[in-house]
Design an enzyme around this catalytic site. Structure first.
Site, mmCIF file in Angstrom:
data_model
loop_
_atom_site.group_PDB
_atom_site.id
_atom_site.type_symbol
_atom_site.label_atom_id
_atom_site.label_comp_id
_atom_site.label_asym_id
_atom_site.label_seq_id
_atom_site.Cartn_x
_atom_site.Cartn_y
_atom_site.Cartn_z
ATOM 1 N N TYR B 284 3.971 -2.878 -12.970
ATOM 2 C CA TYR B 284 3.122 -3.488 -11.942
ATOM 3 C C TYR B 284 2.687 -4.889 -12.364
ATOM 4 O O TYR B 284 1.994 -5.082 -13.371
ATOM 5 C CB TYR B 284 1.896 -2.611 -11.722
ATOM 6 C CG TYR B 284 1.175 -2.878 -10.420
ATOM 7 C CD1 TYR B 284 1.465 -2.117 -9.291
ATOM 8 C CD2 TYR B 284 0.197 -3.868 -10.312
ATOM 9 C CE1 TYR B 284 0.801 -2.333 -8.100
ATOM 10 C CE2 TYR B 284 -0.468 -4.088 -9.119
ATOM 11 C CZ TYR B 284 -0.161 -3.316 -8.016
ATOM 12 O OH TYR B 284 -0.822 -3.537 -6.831
ATOM 13 N N TYR B 334 5.275 -8.614 -2.597
ATOM 14 C CA TYR B 334 4.229 -7.684 -3.040
ATOM 15 C C TYR B 334 3.931 -6.693 -1.932
ATOM 16 O O TYR B 334 3.272 -7.020 -0.963
ATOM 17 C CB TYR B 334 2.983 -8.492 -3.388
ATOM 18 C CG TYR B 334 1.806 -7.701 -3.900
ATOM 19 C CD1 TYR B 334 1.953 -6.763 -4.920
ATOM 20 C CD2 TYR B 334 0.537 -7.913 -3.385
ATOM 21 C CE1 TYR B 334 0.861 -6.064 -5.395
ATOM 22 C CE2 TYR B 334 -0.563 -7.215 -3.865
ATOM 23 C CZ TYR B 334 -0.393 -6.293 -4.876
ATOM 24 O OH TYR B 334 -1.476 -5.607 -5.344
#
Ligand SMILES: [Zn+2]
Lengths: 137, 385
Positions: B284, B334
């Site tokens: 992440y 994203y």
């Protein structure tokens, strides 16, 4: 822009006494009635011993910079005239694991260093709100 | 052991990524779900469960299901939360199919994170989290600020440098150059990185992920059933979520260790593998620092060595641990976590094109490692041997 246009704290049932004390320019933390641990942010129940009894105790209002940032990007219009400003993560002198956040006042953001000694400053924003900020000591 | 290999990912689907989708998050969700079903060789009539997460910024399952025409919903999950729960959604879907509560779960995340609801209060108010009262009045509320604070703490404790962070940004961009889906495909250099403007020192613009409109969906079903579907299954070998301290609240003062350190042992134990077995890692990357700290906390290098490890080239496509092979959130786009899972699936299927890691059999995909809200989540995926 002024301090009054900053986001207001959303006070909850656990934090009312803390903000009231700040209004009187007193910096308090909770002291657990069971195990004696100093506690911040305010909570009704101790996370270590689960005791519900606690009292409010004054602290020195001094600490050292554990970490810090210098904000350049304007994420909220209220801060448009304040960039670049520093936000400090302050390790309080009163206990090993007590921290508070706050912005740097009366100091140069470019001169903040790790471990720098700071002290709390009470800034009266308006008739309802006082904020706790930090200046070099 | 727990959920190991009992559920599988049978399909993935995307909408295009953009800065302005021009459509609702409902439309994005439906488009991504239809693409994922098509990939799996399934139809809407096969769907009996839906799962997502959101922070007041998207369309819930009970709106998507009737709009999509799902005949009957037997289970759904409408999880509150941001990136830290992105992989927990898949894990819970795996639990649902492993217990027989659901048969075919479509997991999705659909956001207009640039044109409508931007993270960090630029498109809406500060996060409605009660400890924000001790931070927001001081101009501290946006994710880049929170991660900058953690980055600084790591610099103080371990001597981590701007250049080391820069290597992460530069390396991921090099991967995005090979990814037709990526929003940012122009190569960048370390000098470009160092010249990019400050957002919140010590983080620059190029430390920050993109803000993206788009959706991604993943079809989860039982491993057994997945073997009869259109594409080879990718098994969910480990699925773990949880954690402890909330760094956000000010309780727990050490920002240099993330919640990944807490869940990693459980994750590896469930999957029966260790860090040395991971062929590709999608970590992440809301900010460069979250990659750096997870390299340490998932055990790929010693604590404090994330900076030198990243700068060594170890995480490049031809290194021992290719990381964020699609360019990550920094360069692909994203979608709050789920596009890491979709990329891991592509790598394990061997369909990642120019950015394919040869022989990839085991992948780690991870969620926001617990800085903004407590806890994190992660998956270990593998090919069906
Ligand atoms: Zn106690």
């Amino acid at each position: 822009m002024s301090l009054a246009e900053r986001p207001r704290p959303q006070v909850d049932r656990d934090s009312v006494p803390w903000w009231e004390a700040v209004r009187r320019h007193e910096l308090l933390v909770q002291k657990c009635g069971g195990c004696g641990t100093l506690r911040f942010p305010p909570r009704a129940i101790c996370g270590r011993c689960r005791a519900r009894e606690s009292g409010w105790v004054p602290i020195e209002g001094t600490g050292r910079v554990a970490s810090w940032i210098v904000c350049h990007q304007v994420f909220m219009r209220a801060f448009a005239d304040e960039v670049p400003y520093a936000v400090l993560h302050v390790r309080l002198d009163d206990a090993e694991d007590l921290f508070m956040y706050g912005d740097l006042t009366e100091g140069d953001p470019a001169e903040v260093t790790a471990g720098m000694p700071v002290e709390a400053v009470f800034t009266d924003v308006d008739e309802d709100l006082t904020l706790v900020r930090w200046r070099p000591r | 052991m727990g959920l190991r290999d009992r559920a599988a990912i049978a399909g993935v689907g995307y909408t295009p990524f953009s800065k302005d989708s021009g459509v609702s998050t409902l439309t994005l969700a439906i488009d991504a779900i239809l693409a994922a079903l098509d990939d799996a060789g399934l139809a809407v009539d096969d769907v009996d469960a839906l799962a997502t997460h959101r922070v007041g910024d998207s369309t819930p399952p009970w709106v998507v299901a009737p709009a999509l025409g799902v005949p009957e919903v037997s289970w759904y999950l409408d999880q509150f939360g941001g990136g830290s729960v992105s992989h927990a959604v898949i894990g819970q879907a795996a639990m649902a199919v492993a217990t027989g509560v659901a048969r075919t779960v479509v997991c999705y995340r659909a956001i207009n994170a640039r044109s409508e609801f931007r993270m960090g209060g630029t498109g809406r108010g500060a996060a409605p989290v009660f400890d924000a009262q001790y931070q927001a009045p001081y101009g501290y509320f946006a994710p880049p600020q929170q991660f900058a604070m953690a980055t600084r703490a790591h610099m103080i404790k371990y001597g981590t440098t701007h250049e080391q962070l820069g290597h992460i940004a530069v390396g991921q961009r090099a991967n995005a150059v090979k990814n037709p889906r990526a929003l940012k495909r122009d190569p960048i250099t370390l000098d470009d990185y160092l010249a990019s403007r400050w957002i919140a020192e010590p983080l620059r613009l190029l430390d920050c992920c993109l803000e993206t409109d788009g959706a991604c969906a993943v079809v989860v079903t039982s491993a057994e059933r997945a073997r009869d579907l259109a594409t080879p299954p990718v098994l969910i070998s480990g699925a773990v979520w949880g954690g402890g301290d909330s760094f956000f609240s000010g309780q727990g003062g050490d920002f240099t260790v993330s919640e990944a350190a807490r869940i990693a042992p459980r994750l590896y134990a469930m999957a029966g593998v260790g860090p040395e077995d991971i062929d590709v890692a999608e970590l992440y990357d809301c900010f460069t620092y979250s990659v750096l700290v997870q390299l340490e906390d998932y055990g790929f290098c010693a604590k404090g060595e994330g900076g030198p490890y990243a700068a060594s080239g170890a995480t490049s496509l031809d290194g021992p641990l290719p990381v964020n092979t699609h360019g990550g959130f920094l360069s692909e786009g994203y979608v709050h976590g789920i596009n890491h899972i979709a990329e891991a699936v592509a790598q394990l299927r061997g369909t990642a094109g120019d950015r394919q890691v040869s022989g990839a059999e085991v992948a780690l995909s991870t969620a926001q490692p617990g800085y903004v809200l407590a806890g994190t989540s992660a998956l270990i995926l593998r090919t069906d041997a």
